[in-house]
Design a protein around this motif. Structure first.
Motif, short mmCIF file in Angstrom:
data_model
loop_
_atom_site.label_atom_id
_atom_site.label_comp_id
_atom_site.label_asym_id
_atom_site.label_seq_id
_atom_site.Cartn_x
_atom_site.Cartn_y
_atom_site.Cartn_z
N MET A 1 -95.35 23.94 28.85
CA MET A 1 -95.66 23.93 27.43
C MET A 1 -95.73 22.48 26.98
SD MET A 1 -95.74 27.02 25.91
CE MET A 1 -95.36 26.56 24.22
N GLY A 2 -96.72 21.76 27.52
CA GLY A 2 -96.86 20.36 27.19
C GLY A 2 -97.44 20.13 25.81
N PRO A 3 -97.51 18.87 25.38
CA PRO A 3 -98.03 18.56 24.06
C PRO A 3 -99.49 18.99 23.84
CG PRO A 3 -96.84 16.67 24.96
CD PRO A 3 -96.98 17.67 26.07
N ALA A 4 -100.24 19.15 24.94
CA ALA A 4 -101.65 19.55 24.82
C ALA A 4 -101.84 21.06 24.93
CB ALA A 4 -102.47 18.86 25.91
N TYR A 5 -100.76 21.78 25.12
CA TYR A 5 -100.86 23.23 25.41
C TYR A 5 -100.78 24.06 24.13
CZ TYR A 5 -99.98 27.81 27.42
OH TYR A 5 -100.05 29.13 27.74
N CYS A 6 -101.88 24.69 23.77
CA CYS A 6 -101.93 25.63 22.64
C CYS A 6 -101.47 24.99 21.34
CB CYS A 6 -101.12 26.88 22.95
SG CYS A 6 -101.77 27.81 24.36
N THR A 7 -101.91 23.74 21.12
CA THR A 7 -101.55 23.02 19.90
C THR A 7 -102.78 22.68 19.05
OG1 THR A 7 -101.44 21.03 21.30
CG2 THR A 7 -99.36 22.06 20.69
N GLU A 8 -103.94 23.17 19.44
CA GLU A 8 -105.17 23.08 18.64
C GLU A 8 -105.48 21.64 18.22
OE1 GLU A 8 -105.20 26.01 15.50
OE2 GLU A 8 -105.42 27.65 16.93
N GLY B 1 -106.49 13.61 24.41
CA GLY B 1 -106.18 12.65 25.47
C GLY B 1 -104.77 12.08 25.36
N PRO B 2 -104.37 11.56 24.18
CA PRO B 2 -102.99 11.07 24.03
C PRO B 2 -101.95 12.16 24.28
CG PRO B 2 -104.37 10.18 22.29
CD PRO B 2 -105.21 11.20 23.01
N ALA C 1 -101.49 12.59 27.92
CA ALA C 1 -100.78 11.44 28.47
C ALA C 1 -99.28 11.52 28.21
CB ALA C 1 -101.34 10.15 27.87
N ARG C 2 -98.87 12.22 27.15
CA ARG C 2 -97.45 12.32 26.81
C ARG C 2 -96.73 13.43 27.59
NH1 ARG C 2 -99.41 12.37 21.54
NH2 ARG C 2 -98.64 14.50 21.23
N ALA C 3 -97.45 14.19 28.38
CA ALA C 3 -96.83 15.30 29.12
C ALA C 3 -95.70 14.80 30.02
CB ALA C 3 -97.88 16.02 29.95
N ASP C 4 -94.66 15.60 30.10
CA ASP C 4 -93.47 15.28 30.90
C ASP C 4 -93.09 16.56 31.65
OD1 ASP C 4 -90.55 15.33 31.47
OD2 ASP C 4 -90.56 13.36 30.53
#
Length: 244
Positions: free
Chosen positions: A187-194, A201-202, A205-208
């Motif tokens: 559930m990374g920052p790019a996942y299902c956050t529209e 892109g940013p 990049a912030r995924a952990d």
């Protein structure tokens, strides 16, 4: 393009309907049989077919089935030409799929599925909720158009998938090779956050990997805390809030 979607659930049905409306030759196959294909998908122009006849002489096959079921299709793909683009839309959720040792030990989700299926895969459409895909697509160039990441080892396969993402109403984002597709998984920052194209892109990049897995595993509790009837907007905000 000649496209087959395997899986007639929320994601698969959305994709089959939208791609048919966009003018593609679309077939839909489901393990439950042709009768499982929703009427609105057929009315949009997609044709129900039996699973065994679904993957021959197609340009693209989209897998919209549970993550743990993808390896079961290895025999089906044994004779499919290498140039056929195969796209995986699935996500790994241990509370739904059961624990999968390779993934828990660090193997990237769709790298694992490609290995089990015995052929290269593209990762796309996994990082948007079904309702997002159903109702929030916009024509290219419209302000606020939501972006969807696409990862693949083949530049040509990635290009094909990105065009199809565009055809479904979303800005395609080149997310690089498949080994980096963990950045678009739950559930990374790019996942299902529209997110828009500039924002995506940013966020990738912030995924952990450690933090995102912990957020994923707490999803049931966080979803329950939303109450009896959370809206789609509630769910998107919950996903965004996990990374603030």
């Amino acid at each position: 393009m000649k496209i087959t979607v395997i899986g007639a659930g929320a994601i698969g049905g959305n994709l089959a309907r939208k791609l048919a409306v966009a003018g593609h030759d679309v077939q839909v196959a489901d393990a439950r049989g042709p009768e499982a294909v929703p009427s609105e998908v057929v009315e949009a122009g997609a044709r129900p077919v039996v699973l065994n006849a679904a993957v021959q002489e197609r340009d693209v096959v989209i897998l919209s089935i549970p993550f743990d079921r993808v390896p079961e299709l290895a025999d089906l793909f044994a004779d499919v030409p290498a140039e056929t683009v195969v796209i995986d839309t699935s996500n790994y959720y241990p509370h739904l799929n059961g624990r999968i040792e390779e993934v828990d030990n660090g193997q990237v989700e769709t790298v694992r599925n490609a290995e089990k299926l015995g052929r290269p895969l593209v990762k796309a459409w996994n990082a948007a909720l079904a309702e997002t895909q159903r109702s929030k697509g916009l024509p290219a160039g419209k302000p606020g158009r939501i972006a969807i990441p696409v990862a693949a080892d083949s530049d040509e396969a990635r290009k094909v998938a990105m065009q199809l993402v565009d055809d479904t109403g979303f800005d395609p984002y080149d997310a690089g090779v498949l080994a980096d597709s963990w950045r678009q998984q739950p559930m990374g920052p790019a996942y299902c956050t529209e997110l828009t194209l500039d924002e995506l892109g940013p966020a990738l990049a912030r995924a952990d990997r450690v933090k995102d897995a912990a957020v994923r595993d707490s999803m049931f509790e966080r979803f329950t805390a939303l109450g009896d009837a959370p809206t789609h907007e509630d769910v998107v905000e919950m996903n965004r809030a996990a990374h603030r």
